[in-house]
Scaffold this active site. Structure first.
Site, PDB file in Angstrom:
ATOM      1  N   ASP A  24       0.947  -1.140  -0.048  1.00 14.56           N
ATOM      2  CA  ASP A  24       0.101   0.167  -0.040  1.00 14.56           C
ATOM      3  C   ASP A  24       0.734   1.189   0.224  1.00 14.56           C
ATOM      4  O   ASP A  24       1.987   1.096   0.173  1.00 14.56           O
ATOM      5  CB  ASP A  24      -1.049  -0.173   1.225  1.00 14.56           C
ATOM      6  CG  ASP A  24      -1.416   1.258   1.398  1.00 14.56           C
ATOM      7  OD1 ASP A  24      -2.037   1.958   0.742  1.00 14.56           O
ATOM      8  OD2 ASP A  24      -1.255   1.768   2.865  1.00 14.56           O
ATOM      9  N   ASP A  26      -0.385   5.169   0.740  1.00 13.73           N
ATOM     10  CA  ASP A  26      -0.685   6.087   2.019  1.00 13.73           C
ATOM     11  C   ASP A  26      -0.650   5.622   3.212  1.00 13.73           C
ATOM     12  O   ASP A  26      -1.591   4.653   3.580  1.00 13.73           O
ATOM     13  CB  ASP A  26      -1.885   6.838   1.282  1.00 13.73           C
ATOM     14  CG  ASP A  26      -1.994   7.458   0.039  1.00 13.73           C
ATOM     15  OD1 ASP A  26      -2.610   7.110  -1.078  1.00 13.73           O
ATOM     16  OD2 ASP A  26      -0.990   8.326  -0.179  1.00 13.73           O
ATOM     17  N   GLY A  68      -9.844  10.189  -2.747  1.00 12.17           N
ATOM     18  CA  GLY A  68     -10.078  11.415  -2.549  1.00 12.17           C
ATOM     19  C   GLY A  68     -11.484  12.119  -3.162  1.00 12.17           C
ATOM     20  O   GLY A  68     -11.858  12.861  -2.553  1.00 12.17           O
ATOM     21  N   ARG A  71     -13.981  11.026  -1.074  1.00 12.87           N
ATOM     22  CA  ARG A  71     -14.055  11.427   0.244  1.00 12.87           C
ATOM     23  C   ARG A  71     -14.772  12.929   0.239  1.00 12.87           C
ATOM     24  O   ARG A  71     -15.521  13.364   1.137  1.00 12.87           O
ATOM     25  CB  ARG A  71     -12.580  11.732   0.691  1.00 12.87           C
ATOM     26  CG  ARG A  71     -12.413  11.788   2.151  1.00 12.87           C
ATOM     27  CD  ARG A  71     -10.921  11.653   2.721  1.00 12.87           C
ATOM     28  NE  ARG A  71     -10.550  10.341   2.349  1.00 12.87           N
ATOM     29  CZ  ARG A  71      -9.434   9.854   1.746  1.00 12.87           C
ATOM     30  NH1 ARG A  71      -8.620  10.583   1.613  1.00 12.87           N
ATOM     31  NH2 ARG A  71      -9.137   8.586   1.689  1.00 12.87           N
ATOM     32  N   LYS A 103      -6.145  19.479  -6.022  1.00 10.05           N
ATOM     33  CA  LYS A 103      -5.529  18.908  -4.982  1.00 10.05           C
ATOM     34  C   LYS A 103      -4.470  18.061  -5.244  1.00 10.05           C
ATOM     35  O   LYS A 103      -3.131  18.280  -4.495  1.00 10.05           O
ATOM     36  CB  LYS A 103      -6.587  18.051  -4.079  1.00 10.05           C
ATOM     37  CG  LYS A 103      -6.009  17.210  -2.878  1.00 10.05           C
ATOM     38  CD  LYS A 103      -5.763  15.925  -3.478  1.00 10.05           C
ATOM     39  CE  LYS A 103      -5.294  14.966  -2.323  1.00 10.05           C
ATOM     40  NZ  LYS A 103      -4.831  13.781  -2.798  1.00 10.05           N
ATOM     41  N   THR A 140      -2.686   0.558  -4.435  1.00  9.29           N
ATOM     42  CA  THR A 140      -3.047   1.720  -3.522  1.00  9.29           C
ATOM     43  C   THR A 140      -4.225   2.480  -4.173  1.00  9.29           C
ATOM     44  O   THR A 140      -4.681   2.465  -5.383  1.00  9.29           O
ATOM     45  CB  THR A 140      -1.912   2.829  -3.595  1.00  9.29           C
ATOM     46  OG1 THR A 140      -2.353   4.048  -3.043  1.00  9.29           O
ATOM     47  CG2 THR A 140      -1.585   3.054  -4.851  1.00  9.29           C
ATOM     48  N   THR A 141      -4.969   3.121  -3.536  1.00  8.86           N
ATOM     49  CA  THR A 141      -6.153   3.945  -3.849  1.00  8.86           C
ATOM     50  C   THR A 141      -5.893   5.283  -4.542  1.00  8.86           C
ATOM     51  O   THR A 141      -6.626   5.856  -5.467  1.00  8.86           O
ATOM     52  CB  THR A 141      -7.146   4.134  -2.619  1.00  8.86           C
ATOM     53  OG1 THR A 141      -7.612   3.048  -1.968  1.00  8.86           O
ATOM     54  CG2 THR A 141      -8.325   4.935  -3.086  1.00  8.86           C
ATOM     55  N   THR A 142      -4.644   5.601  -4.264  1.00  6.46           N
ATOM     56  CA  THR A 142      -4.427   7.024  -4.559  1.00  6.46           C
ATOM     57  C   THR A 142      -4.058   6.871  -6.082  1.00  6.46           C
ATOM     58  O   THR A 142      -3.916   5.689  -6.839  1.00  6.46           O
ATOM     59  CB  THR A 142      -3.227   7.583  -3.918  1.00  6.46           C
ATOM     60  OG1 THR A 142      -2.978   9.103  -4.231  1.00  6.46           O
ATOM     61  CG2 THR A 142      -2.000   7.007  -4.321  1.00  6.46           C
ATOM     62  N   ASP A 201      -1.620  -0.150   6.401  1.00  4.69           N
ATOM     63  CA  ASP A 201      -1.629   0.599   7.668  1.00  4.69           C
ATOM     64  C   ASP A 201      -3.260   0.927   8.094  1.00  4.69           C
ATOM     65  O   ASP A 201      -3.347   1.469   9.134  1.00  4.69           O
ATOM     66  CB  ASP A 201      -1.162   2.145   7.118  1.00  4.69           C
ATOM     67  CG  ASP A 201      -2.140   2.821   6.373  1.00  4.69           C
ATOM     68  OD1 ASP A 201      -2.275   4.079   6.651  1.00  4.69           O
ATOM     69  OD2 ASP A 201      -2.288   2.655   5.329  1.00  4.69           O
TER      70      ASP A 201
HETATM   71  C1  XBP Z   1      -5.345   6.204   0.464  1.00  4.13           C
HETATM   72  C2  XBP Z   1      -6.630   6.837   0.002  1.00  4.13           C
HETATM   73  C3  XBP Z   1      -6.482   7.902  -1.109  1.00  4.13           C
HETATM   74  C4  XBP Z   1      -5.640   9.042  -0.456  1.00  4.13           C
HETATM   75  C5  XBP Z   1      -5.833  10.364  -1.191  1.00  4.13           C
HETATM   76  O1  XBP Z   1      -4.997   5.232  -0.325  1.00  4.13           O
HETATM   77  O2  XBP Z   1      -7.667   6.480   0.265  1.00  4.13           O
HETATM   78  O3  XBP Z   1      -7.586   8.230  -1.333  1.00  4.13           O
HETATM   79  O4  XBP Z   1      -6.089   9.174   0.953  1.00  4.13           O
HETATM   80  O5  XBP Z   1      -5.262   9.958  -2.483  1.00  4.13           O
HETATM   81  P1  XBP Z   1      -4.125   3.852  -0.011  1.00  4.13           P
HETATM   82  P2  XBP Z   1      -6.334  10.336  -3.821  1.00  4.13           P
HETATM   83  O6  XBP Z   1      -4.104   3.855   1.442  1.00  4.13           O
HETATM   84  O7  XBP Z   1      -4.955   2.730  -0.784  1.00  4.13           O
HETATM   85  O8  XBP Z   1      -2.750   3.970  -0.519  1.00  4.13           O
HETATM   86  O9  XBP Z   1      -6.783  11.904  -3.395  1.00  4.13           O
HETATM   87  O10 XBP Z   1      -5.336  10.334  -5.001  1.00  4.13           O
HETATM   88  O11 XBP Z   1      -7.471   9.246  -4.049  1.00  4.13           O
END
Ligand code: XBP
Length: 269
Positions: A24, A26, A68, A71, A103, A140-142, A201
């Site tokens: 992952d 973030d 994001g 969110r 952002k 990852t989600t980002t 995490d």
């Molecule tokens: C974490 C997330 C992401 C980030 C923001 O992803 O949920 O959305 O908070 O990034 P991970 P974006 O833990 O899976 O890495 O604004 O690009 O979504």
């Protein structure tokens, strides 16, 4: 004879050999929520003339929603009672897209300015895996752009090539805690889950990895340390370093004081 055969068959039972580590991003590779995403969201809101301020406490709650864009939508729907769409935007989707793109611009700038360092032990573990021929992947989600910005500005331009698969953001229809992103990573690694180890995490991340058959190592942070990590193979304060040992919060790290490829092999077996 039968008892002996049973003993033999147990001893011959194949031990899953570690082939890849799937990370992952973030909160795992770096404290990006604290150092990057939250300030970038607030800067984007200010640029757009909004009086929205995602404090660390509020952001900790909003992090329950992965993504994001998702969110921002959850914030508008669940926290704002009198929201009026600014006239220059055709609909809420366009408004969210604008806020999120702006952002991401700030997030990438913060990474370029060196404001988002890797967590302890991350660079050492990545390089140890590379030297021992253990493949690397990201789930990852980002966005891919944010992954690129983080890796290039912490590990150098070539580091993107260290990862055989970078599964990120909207590459999959459903974000964590859905398993889609880890299914995508395993499919493109062309490896079975029992030859891989996931690193997360959050509870959402653990819920995403587990249904695929992956064992998961969790390194907590201030946003996630109170979450439920039932089912994780190991829960740590961080990856640790030879100088600064990790704290084992759950599971068995043997006599290790920092995370190594050998510990990963033991957990995968
Ligand atoms: C974490 C997330 C992401 C980030 C923001 O992803 O949920 O959305 O908070 O990034 P991970 P974006 O833990 O899976 O890495 O604004 O690009 O979504």
């Amino acid at each position: 004879m039968c008892a002996k055969l049973q003993i033999c068959s147990k001893q011959e039972k194949s031990v899953a050999e570690l082939k890849a580590l799937i990370f992952d991003v973030d909160g795992t590779l770096a404290e990006t929520e604290r150092d990057g995403h939250r300030p970038a969201f607030n800067q984007s809101f200010a640029d757009t003339g909004l009086d929205w301020n995602w404090t660390p406490e509020l952001y900790g709650k909003l992090l329950e929603v992965s993504g994001g864009k998702e969110r921002i939508r959850a914030y508008v729907q669940d926290y704002l009672t009198d929201f009026q769409l600014p006239a220059e935007f055709s609909d809420l989707d366009a408004f969210i897209k604008h806020l999120h793109a702006n952002k991401t611009k700030y997030y990438k700038q913060y990474a370029a300015d060196g404001k988002i360092p890797l967590r302890p032990g991350v660079e050492r573990l990545l390089n140890e895996a590379r030297s021992e021929g253990v493949r690397l992947a990201i789930a990852t989600t980002t966005t891919p752009a944010n992954v690129q910005a983080l890796l290039e500005n912490t590990l150098g331009a070539d580091s993107l090539n260290w990862f055989d698969v970078i599964a990120a953001g909207d590459m999959v229809p459903k974000k964590k805690p859905a398993p889609d992103i880890y299914e995508y990573a395993l499919e493109h690694l062309d490896l079975p889950a029992d030859h891989c180890l996931a690193f997360e995490d959050t509870n959402n991340g653990l819920l995403s990895a587990t249904p695929t058959g992956l064992k998961t190592v969790v390194t907590v942070n201030n946003y996630t340390k109170a979450q439920d990590f039932t089912g994780a193979k190991l829960v740590l304060s961080d990856f640790g370093t030879p100088e600064t040992p990790f704290n084992v919060l759950a599971g068995d790290a043997g006599d290790g004081t920092y995370f190594t490829v050998n510990l990963a092999r033991q957990l995968c077996a």
